[in-house]
Design a protein around this motif. Sequence first.
Motif, PDB file in Angstrom:
ATOM      1  N   PHE A 125       0.900   3.951   5.234  1.00 54.10           N
ATOM      2  CA  PHE A 125       1.747   5.453   5.037  1.00 54.10           C
ATOM      3  C   PHE A 125       1.410   6.273   5.960  1.00 54.10           C
ATOM      4  O   PHE A 125       0.564   7.467   5.616  1.00 54.10           O
ATOM      5  N   PRO A 126       1.765   6.234   7.151  1.00 60.33           N
ATOM      6  CA  PRO A 126       1.281   7.349   8.231  1.00 60.33           C
ATOM      7  C   PRO A 126       1.747   8.763   7.701  1.00 60.33           C
ATOM      8  O   PRO A 126       0.878   9.707   8.267  1.00 60.33           O
ATOM      9  N   ILE A 127       2.808   8.954   7.095  1.00 55.55           N
ATOM     10  CA  ILE A 127       3.164  10.279   6.638  1.00 55.55           C
ATOM     11  C   ILE A 127       2.119  10.950   5.804  1.00 55.55           C
ATOM     12  O   ILE A 127       1.825  11.985   5.908  1.00 55.55           O
ATOM     13  N   LEU A 128       1.276  10.156   5.222  1.00 54.74           N
ATOM     14  CA  LEU A 128       0.270  10.713   4.330  1.00 54.74           C
ATOM     15  C   LEU A 128      -0.974  11.387   5.409  1.00 54.74           C
ATOM     16  O   LEU A 128      -1.674  12.340   4.953  1.00 54.74           O
ATOM     17  N   LYS A 129      -1.053  10.511   6.472  1.00 53.84           N
ATOM     18  CA  LYS A 129      -2.229  11.085   7.344  1.00 53.84           C
ATOM     19  C   LYS A 129      -1.582  12.647   8.012  1.00 53.84           C
ATOM     20  O   LYS A 129      -2.369  13.440   7.977  1.00 53.84           O
ATOM     21  N   GLU A 130      -0.267  12.531   8.179  1.00 51.61           N
ATOM     22  CA  GLU A 130       0.424  13.867   8.682  1.00 51.61           C
ATOM     23  C   GLU A 130       0.220  14.871   7.553  1.00 51.61           C
ATOM     24  O   GLU A 130       0.084  16.106   7.988  1.00 51.61           O
ATOM     25  N   SER A 137       1.676  18.825  -4.802  1.00 49.87           N
ATOM     26  CA  SER A 137       2.970  19.161  -5.611  1.00 49.87           C
ATOM     27  C   SER A 137       3.990  19.508  -4.371  1.00 49.87           C
ATOM     28  O   SER A 137       5.224  19.781  -5.076  1.00 49.87           O
ATOM     29  N   THR A 138       3.609  19.648  -3.087  1.00 47.39           N
ATOM     30  CA  THR A 138       4.707  20.124  -2.427  1.00 47.39           C
ATOM     31  C   THR A 138       5.404  18.953  -1.717  1.00 47.39           C
ATOM     32  O   THR A 138       6.421  19.248  -0.887  1.00 47.39           O
ATOM     33  N   LEU A 139       4.896  17.746  -2.062  1.00 49.54           N
ATOM     34  CA  LEU A 139       5.519  16.564  -1.292  1.00 49.54           C
ATOM     35  C   LEU A 139       6.867  16.158  -2.002  1.00 49.54           C
ATOM     36  O   LEU A 139       7.164  16.455  -3.078  1.00 49.54           O
ATOM     37  N   SER A 140       7.478  15.342  -1.178  1.00 48.52           N
ATOM     38  CA  SER A 140       8.726  14.820  -1.649  1.00 48.52           C
ATOM     39  C   SER A 140       8.592  13.813  -2.876  1.00 48.52           C
ATOM     40  O   SER A 140       7.324  13.398  -2.914  1.00 48.52           O
ATOM     41  N   GLY A 141       9.667  13.253  -3.574  1.00 50.68           N
ATOM     42  CA  GLY A 141       9.315  12.185  -4.620  1.00 50.68           C
ATOM     43  C   GLY A 141       8.848  10.876  -4.007  1.00 50.68           C
ATOM     44  O   GLY A 141       7.930  10.152  -4.353  1.00 50.68           O
ATOM     45  N   GLY A 142       9.475  10.660  -2.718  1.00 49.58           N
ATOM     46  CA  GLY A 142       9.067   9.266  -1.973  1.00 49.58           C
ATOM     47  C   GLY A 142       7.694   9.506  -1.470  1.00 49.58           C
ATOM     48  O   GLY A 142       6.782   8.598  -1.768  1.00 49.58           O
ATOM     49  N   GLU A 143       7.142  10.582  -1.143  1.00 51.54           N
ATOM     50  CA  GLU A 143       5.901  10.898  -0.748  1.00 51.54           C
ATOM     51  C   GLU A 143       4.776  10.790  -1.922  1.00 51.54           C
ATOM     52  O   GLU A 143       3.780  10.194  -1.725  1.00 51.54           O
ATOM     53  N   LEU A 144       5.209  11.224  -2.742  1.00 54.89           N
ATOM     54  CA  LEU A 144       4.277  11.226  -3.968  1.00 54.89           C
ATOM     55  C   LEU A 144       4.172   9.707  -4.444  1.00 54.89           C
ATOM     56  O   LEU A 144       3.091   9.468  -4.813  1.00 54.89           O
ATOM     57  N   GLN A 145       5.219   9.003  -4.574  1.00 52.82           N
ATOM     58  CA  GLN A 145       5.073   7.574  -4.726  1.00 52.82           C
ATOM     59  C   GLN A 145       4.296   6.912  -3.715  1.00 52.82           C
ATOM     60  O   GLN A 145       3.286   5.996  -4.187  1.00 52.82           O
ATOM     61  N   MET A 146       4.653   7.299  -2.677  1.00 49.66           N
ATOM     62  CA  MET A 146       3.569   6.655  -1.451  1.00 49.66           C
ATOM     63  C   MET A 146       1.913   6.823  -1.730  1.00 49.66           C
ATOM     64  O   MET A 146       1.103   6.377  -1.802  1.00 49.66           O
ATOM     65  N   HIS A 179       8.763  -2.884   1.280  1.00 55.75           N
ATOM     66  CA  HIS A 179       8.231  -3.566   2.459  1.00 55.75           C
ATOM     67  C   HIS A 179       6.813  -3.415   2.585  1.00 55.75           C
ATOM     68  O   HIS A 179       5.965  -4.366   2.856  1.00 55.75           O
ATOM     69  N   ILE A 180       6.159  -2.178   1.962  1.00 54.59           N
ATOM     70  CA  ILE A 180       4.810  -1.854   2.255  1.00 54.59           C
ATOM     71  C   ILE A 180       4.056  -2.816   0.915  1.00 54.59           C
ATOM     72  O   ILE A 180       2.903  -3.347   1.197  1.00 54.59           O
ATOM     73  N   ILE A 181       4.802  -3.040  -0.110  1.00 54.32           N
ATOM     74  CA  ILE A 181       4.265  -3.942  -1.251  1.00 54.32           C
ATOM     75  C   ILE A 181       3.859  -5.496  -0.170  1.00 54.32           C
ATOM     76  O   ILE A 181       3.081  -6.095  -0.563  1.00 54.32           O
ATOM     77  N   LYS A 182       4.762  -5.803   0.086  1.00 56.69           N
ATOM     78  CA  LYS A 182       4.882  -7.153   1.057  1.00 56.69           C
ATOM     79  C   LYS A 182       3.617  -7.194   2.078  1.00 56.69           C
ATOM     80  O   LYS A 182       2.862  -8.279   2.006  1.00 56.69           O
ATOM     81  N   GLU A 183       3.390  -6.082   2.607  1.00 56.57           N
ATOM     82  CA  GLU A 183       2.228  -5.931   3.760  1.00 56.57           C
ATOM     83  C   GLU A 183       0.852  -6.000   2.783  1.00 56.57           C
ATOM     84  O   GLU A 183      -0.046  -6.718   3.495  1.00 56.57           O
ATOM     85  N   ILE A 184       1.035  -5.364   1.643  1.00 47.49           N
ATOM     86  CA  ILE A 184      -0.333  -5.448   0.971  1.00 47.49           C
ATOM     87  C   ILE A 184      -0.668  -6.883   0.399  1.00 47.49           C
ATOM     88  O   ILE A 184      -1.726  -7.168   0.333  1.00 47.49           O
TER      89      ILE A 184
END
Length: 239
Positions: A125-130, A137-146, A179-184
């Motif tokens: 999840f490279p977005i989490l590093k950024e 609480s300011t993250l989007s729904g997708g980012e929160l799930q990540m 896709h990430i679940i498959k990578e995990i």
Amino acid sequence: MRKTALSIKDLKVNYGGIKALKGIDIDVYEGSVVALLGANGAGKTTTLRTISGLVHAAEGTITYYDRDITNMDPEKITKLGISHSPEGRQIFGDLTVEENLKVGAFTQTDRKKIAESFDRVHRYFPILKERSKQIASTLSGGELQMLAIARALMNNPKILLLDEPSLGLAPLIVREIFHIIKEIKKEGTTVVIVEQNALQTLKIADFGYVIELGNISMSGEASELIKNPKLMEAYLGSN
């Protein structure tokens, strides 16, 4: 020969007078993705919460690599190597992304391993590093799930329990999450996933169980279940 990572036998769970699980049997093989499918209220979330010790079993056993963990304290279960990413994400909204991830590593004492866990989740999840210094609480729904999945991975678990990871997300984000679940899985982590999105889930799963009103109504290889028209029609597999 496939090794059994998790074995559930005759599991019964009650909420007061309500029988939430009525004696289910589930086997999860090491390195596999196992899907638990079914409608709301079927008992899927209860199954995950009982595995992770958040709900107590009335009867039956849960065995993790030949060790009985039935009704064990949740913190001990986490330390053994089972992490739970709950439905609704349950992120600490007033903490930063980085602080939330550190909470996920609370069972780890080795700084090197914690650093490796950060590297791993940032790779997924490279977005989490950024966003590391951003308030969650300011993250989007997708980012929160990540973030919820990443936090569960910070424990470097052998088994990852995912509860409705695609709930409420846009189709593009859903595809990314799956896709990430498959990578995990490719990296050796066993995954048990609760989902209403039957088609997407069975595409990445090895095995599936359908839970209806606290009972297993159907089970089998994911590649066979996905061909079952009744199953696909019942659980809106066309989405």
